[in-house]
Write a protein that holds these residues in place. Sequence first.
Motif, PDB file in Angstrom:
ATOM      1  N   ARG A 116     -28.362  15.121  -9.207  1.00  0.00           N
ATOM      2  CA  ARG A 116     -28.463  15.000  -7.748  1.00  0.00           C
ATOM      3  C   ARG A 116     -27.227  14.294  -7.186  1.00  0.00           C
ATOM      4  O   ARG A 116     -26.666  14.712  -6.170  1.00  0.00           O
ATOM      5  N   MET A 117     -26.786  13.243  -7.858  1.00  0.00           N
ATOM      6  CA  MET A 117     -25.592  12.526  -7.400  1.00  0.00           C
ATOM      7  C   MET A 117     -24.348  13.389  -7.576  1.00  0.00           C
ATOM      8  O   MET A 117     -23.424  13.348  -6.757  1.00  0.00           O
ATOM      9  N   ILE A 118     -24.331  14.181  -8.635  1.00  0.00           N
ATOM     10  CA  ILE A 118     -23.220  15.110  -8.844  1.00  0.00           C
ATOM     11  C   ILE A 118     -23.186  16.122  -7.698  1.00  0.00           C
ATOM     12  O   ILE A 118     -22.110  16.466  -7.185  1.00  0.00           O
ATOM     13  N   GLY A 119     -24.372  16.578  -7.284  1.00  0.00           N
ATOM     14  CA  GLY A 119     -24.456  17.496  -6.159  1.00  0.00           C
ATOM     15  C   GLY A 119     -23.848  16.912  -4.898  1.00  0.00           C
ATOM     16  O   GLY A 119     -23.230  17.627  -4.091  1.00  0.00           O
ATOM     17  N   TYR A 120     -24.020  15.599  -4.706  1.00  0.00           N
ATOM     18  CA  TYR A 120     -23.417  14.942  -3.544  1.00  0.00           C
ATOM     19  C   TYR A 120     -21.892  15.070  -3.574  1.00  0.00           C
ATOM     20  O   TYR A 120     -21.252  15.300  -2.542  1.00  0.00           O
ATOM     21  N   GLN A 121     -21.321  14.911  -4.770  1.00  0.00           N
ATOM     22  CA  GLN A 121     -19.858  15.003  -4.881  1.00  0.00           C
ATOM     23  C   GLN A 121     -19.376  16.439  -4.676  1.00  0.00           C
ATOM     24  O   GLN A 121     -18.300  16.663  -4.109  1.00  0.00           O
ATOM     25  N   ILE A 122     -20.165  17.405  -5.123  1.00  0.00           N
ATOM     26  CA  ILE A 122     -19.834  18.806  -4.869  1.00  0.00           C
ATOM     27  C   ILE A 122     -19.844  19.065  -3.364  1.00  0.00           C
ATOM     28  O   ILE A 122     -18.973  19.751  -2.808  1.00  0.00           O
TER      29      ILE A 122
END
Length: 554
Positions: free
Chosen positions: A488-494
């Motif tokens: 989910r946090m990776i999705g934020y960076q994407i």
Amino acid sequence: MCGAKTEADMPVEVYWCDNCITPIIREVNSIDKEVCPHCGGEARHLGADLRPVFPEERLLVEILFGKPLEYINKSVWVSNNRYFIDGKLKALPLKTFEKADADKIAQQLLKYKQKNSYEHFNKSIKTFVKANKNRLDYLQSEAFSFINSAVEKYPPENIVISFSGGKDSTVTADLVVRALSNPSIVHIFGDTTLEFPLTMEYAKRFRTENPMSIFKTAKNKEQDFYKVCEDIGPPARMMRWCCYMFKTGPITRVLNNMYNNVNILTFYGIRKSESVSRSKYKRIEDDAETIKIQRQTVASPIFFWKDIDIWLYLLGEDLDFNDAYRLGYDRVGCWCCPNNSTRAQFLSKIYMPEQSKKWRQFLVEFSKSIGKLDAEVYVDTGKWRARQGGNGVVAAEDVKIHFTNCTTENNAKVYRLNKPVTDELIDMFIPFGNQHSELGRKLINEKIIVDAKTNIPIISIQPFEQDGYENAVKIKTMNVKKHDVLQRMIGYQIKKYNACRKCLKCESLCKYGAISISGERYTIDEKKCKKCKMCVTAKYLEGGCMMEKFLKTK
């Protein structure tokens, strides 16, 4: 608090003395609140707050009432749109501003301008100050005590005054300089590029009249307000991206350049009575969720003051102030702010006709572009100010995270990008750990992120080809307990990579000055980043990117 009984314990209201023809500020629980402290006569309750009406605004009101110069020799005060003429109420409905012809009003203002006078106004203000001298002495004494207590843990060089050019910041600046007997305190002025011309004139005067102050101007020279509006839509009441992009962000950059990783104390002109949101603040605030710029503690000497207190101080101490207040503006932030009142918008049509017409035309064209069939009505009734999300806006597609689960590997997702994989994307993963390129498979250009404490690999990043995705990246999480949380946090960076509009919110959020946006690139300094993960936590950054709030669609 801070060595003196605070005004929070002593709420006040406004009374009126018909003998002195002036408002009196009295404590609600005072035994003699109905007695005028100036003449000893009877005082009657008038309301919760009040502000003076200067001759320029008085003439405008007279024209709207159809009685030019009718009240030139009377004491005129106002609360919202309730005007008090020598203490007698005369309401001015909002519909008056909506129906009035701004061009015709401007012509009449010009016609009667030479006959207008400050003579009676000045006499009335002298009486007002004399009648409320005890109140003025108390406000000053209590504020001085608070300020001196607030600075105890900070060296003089770490004290800053936030100067907006408005009445509240003017009073705050004067109080702090006088309380500390230090005219060399740093003043930060945020030039949003949307300031009233009179605000810029006042800021220039302030700088000239206070030559010993260290006056710094924060300005976003990289962004054009109208171009950003064309891209993501104009700001609305619940979506004021302009605050971060044109004010908070630029101020953060100035503070980072001046103080680096040093904690500072900033004095703000925040008042509890201004809004519901501000009423929830504390007089000294350092909570990360509340303050907009990290690594600072915010102190508000005038937190409990009313409007009438502000004017008592300004007029009683004979301070220079922004001339926009003389025209009738009750706040002087950005001239086109969606939070501006109907009266403020009307005033801008009179005193800033070209800018107002240009802004209205833009709003109408934008409204048409997002499918509003009644665009002019939508704009003129103010409905554009209640707009939420990016419905109808092309850029809204950028905040949507498109991905597919990898069919050959567990805990791996293939994310769609709107541009090729570059070092900028790889650097987005610095908050999660350290890069170890030598661990990645070079043939597929894989990058590995390892846990900063254990050096165990936790993320694999790999450029990927996917049907239907022109640009894509496969990201796999490993050796962690909660893969879904990390993804989910990776999705934020994407999302940041796809949707970043250089709003500068991330720069303001980072306590360590690790995040910067230079040119078109979002950069995280690996040496400064402390892996606190605030920038990828929804608690501090809803949806992981400010654009989520401004562009998400139903």
